[in-house]
Scaffold this motif. Structure first.
Motif, PDB file in Angstrom:
ATOM      1  N   ARG A   1      23.554  63.278  67.011  1.00 46.69           N
ATOM      2  CA  ARG A   1      22.447  63.933  67.514  1.00 46.69           C
ATOM      3  C   ARG A   1      22.897  65.690  67.602  1.00 46.69           C
ATOM      4  O   ARG A   1      24.279  65.755  68.157  1.00 46.69           O
ATOM      5  N   GLY A   2      22.305  66.564  67.405  1.00 46.94           N
ATOM      6  CA  GLY A   2      22.476  68.007  67.906  1.00 46.94           C
ATOM      7  C   GLY A   2      23.415  68.421  66.659  1.00 46.94           C
ATOM      8  O   GLY A   2      23.825  69.788  67.064  1.00 46.94           O
ATOM      9  N   ARG A   3      23.982  67.817  65.821  1.00 42.94           N
ATOM     10  CA  ARG A   3      24.540  68.243  64.605  1.00 42.94           C
ATOM     11  C   ARG A   3      24.166  68.369  63.358  1.00 42.94           C
ATOM     12  O   ARG A   3      24.631  68.252  62.394  1.00 42.94           O
ATOM     13  N   GLY A   4      22.753  68.383  63.142  1.00 40.66           N
ATOM     14  CA  GLY A   4      22.170  68.279  62.144  1.00 40.66           C
ATOM     15  C   GLY A   4      22.349  66.972  61.356  1.00 40.66           C
ATOM     16  O   GLY A   4      22.465  65.894  62.042  1.00 40.66           O
ATOM     17  N   GLY A   5      22.531  66.698  60.015  1.00 35.51           N
ATOM     18  CA  GLY A   5      22.846  65.817  59.397  1.00 35.51           C
ATOM     19  C   GLY A   5      21.812  64.570  59.252  1.00 35.51           C
ATOM     20  O   GLY A   5      21.827  63.516  59.373  1.00 35.51           O
ATOM     21  N   TYR A   6      20.701  65.298  59.673  1.00 36.38           N
ATOM     22  CA  TYR A   6      19.309  64.215  59.387  1.00 36.38           C
ATOM     23  C   TYR A   6      19.128  63.988  57.947  1.00 36.38           C
ATOM     24  O   TYR A   6      19.284  64.522  56.856  1.00 36.38           O
TER      25      TYR A   6
ATOM     26  N   TYR B   1      22.061  76.055  65.957  1.00 42.61           N
ATOM     27  CA  TYR B   1      22.270  75.303  64.734  1.00 42.61           C
ATOM     28  C   TYR B   1      20.885  75.964  63.716  1.00 42.61           C
ATOM     29  O   TYR B   1      19.627  75.539  64.522  1.00 42.61           O
TER      30      TYR B   1
ATOM     31  N   TYR C   1      15.939  73.471  55.017  1.00 37.39           N
ATOM     32  CA  TYR C   1      15.530  72.567  54.090  1.00 37.39           C
ATOM     33  C   TYR C   1      14.655  72.640  52.916  1.00 37.39           C
ATOM     34  O   TYR C   1      13.973  73.546  52.773  1.00 37.39           O
TER      35      TYR C   1
ATOM     36  N   ARG D   1      25.879  78.194  61.748  1.00 39.01           N
ATOM     37  CA  ARG D   1      26.168  78.274  63.328  1.00 39.01           C
ATOM     38  C   ARG D   1      26.195  79.690  63.542  1.00 39.01           C
ATOM     39  O   ARG D   1      26.613  80.412  62.782  1.00 39.01           O
TER      40      ARG D   1
ATOM     41  N   LYS E   1      19.207  73.192  69.490  1.00 36.88           N
ATOM     42  CA  LYS E   1      20.095  73.365  70.479  1.00 36.88           C
ATOM     43  C   LYS E   1      21.007  72.106  70.487  1.00 36.88           C
ATOM     44  O   LYS E   1      20.559  70.968  70.482  1.00 36.88           O
ATOM     45  N   SER E   2      22.321  72.366  70.090  1.00 46.15           N
ATOM     46  CA  SER E   2      23.219  71.214  70.075  1.00 46.15           C
ATOM     47  C   SER E   2      23.186  70.217  71.186  1.00 46.15           C
ATOM     48  O   SER E   2      23.510  69.091  71.433  1.00 46.15           O
TER      49      SER E   2
ATOM     50  N   THR F   1      18.599  67.264  72.478  1.00 50.59           N
ATOM     51  CA  THR F   1      18.399  65.932  71.669  1.00 50.59           C
ATOM     52  C   THR F   1      18.572  65.990  70.050  1.00 50.59           C
ATOM     53  O   THR F   1      18.653  65.053  69.622  1.00 50.59           O
ATOM     54  N   GLY F   2      18.645  67.313  69.709  1.00 52.96           N
ATOM     55  CA  GLY F   2      18.771  67.547  68.460  1.00 52.96           C
ATOM     56  C   GLY F   2      17.472  67.699  67.455  1.00 52.96           C
ATOM     57  O   GLY F   2      17.554  67.698  66.641  1.00 52.96           O
TER      58      GLY F   2
END
Lengths: 114, 113
Positions: free
Chosen positions: A98-103, B32, B36, B51, B94-95, B98-99
């Protein structure tokens, strides 16, 4: 690697009925997210699971929406009773971190409430 | 309140031209910024991300320009192709959070042959 699977792809229901959307994340992805896009607007966050636990459900519109992720695998999003404004495309996404993209997003479920 | 504002809503570009989509954000805690790409009937797919410690990132024909002081970032598609026709969303997160992603409203791009 199989992607994120959502079904049904389309659902048309009458106001007041109940609908359950399902999401199967990528195997091994602990993080699972639900998002919704209402026609022409931005994609909005609904909630976030880590395994079977709800980490953040700040985006859930109201108590007519119930999300579950029993056993930390697939997730369901139930709308009961459905209202006209619930119409939109519901997306599920999963990630390892989580929190690093990669969805990875699923193709979505288009819900129409008439 | 819209935390990420995206423009234009729609864009028509000739094949070979440059497509430019702009986004502005409000929360300085965002760290971040992904873009898309979404084709009809499909979910959004990550195209490129940046970033705030860099001002530009390039991947093939796609470039993100980032202006931290102005709180703006943009996507440039060089040599646009008909196959690039899709809806593009900018987002921010925000890293430490929760993403969850905060999305812009989307831009529908049409590249004419």
């Amino acid at each position: 690697e199989a992607g994120v699977t959502q079904f049904p792809s389309h659902s048309v229901i009458e106001k007041g009925q109940t609908v359950t959307l399902r999401c199967d994340p990528i195997s091994g992805h602990d993080n699972l997210y639900w998002y919704r896009r209402v026609m022409g607007k931005e994609i909005k966050f609904l909630l976030h699971f880590v395994k079977e636990s709800k980490q953040d459900e700040s985006g859930m519109p109201n108590n007519r929406f119930l999300a579950e992720r029993t056993g930390g695998t697939y997730s369901t999003l139930k709308v009961q009773p459905a209202e006209l404004e619930d119409s939109g495309v519901y997306f599920c996404a999963s990630s390892q971190e989580r929190g690093r993209g990669g969805y990875t997003f699923g193709s979505g479920t288009r819900l129409t409430v008439v | 309140q819209q935390q990420v504002k995206q423009s234009p809503q729609s864009l028509i570009v000739q094949k070979g031209g440059i497509s430019i989509i702009n986004c502005a954000y409000e929360n300085t805690a965002f760290d971040y910024f992904p873009w898309y790409q979404q084709f009809p009937g499909k979910g959004p797919a990550l195209l490129i991300a940046i970033r705030p410690d860099v001002s530009e990132k390039k991947e093939g024909r796609f470039t993100i320009s980032f202006n931290k002081s102005a709180k703006q970032f943009s996507l440039h598609i060089m040599d646009s192709q008909p196959g690039d026709s899709a809806t593009y969303f900018c987002a921010a997160s925000k890293s430490s959070n929760t993403g969850k992603l905060i999305f812009g409203q989307g831009t529908t791009l049409q590249v004419k042959p």
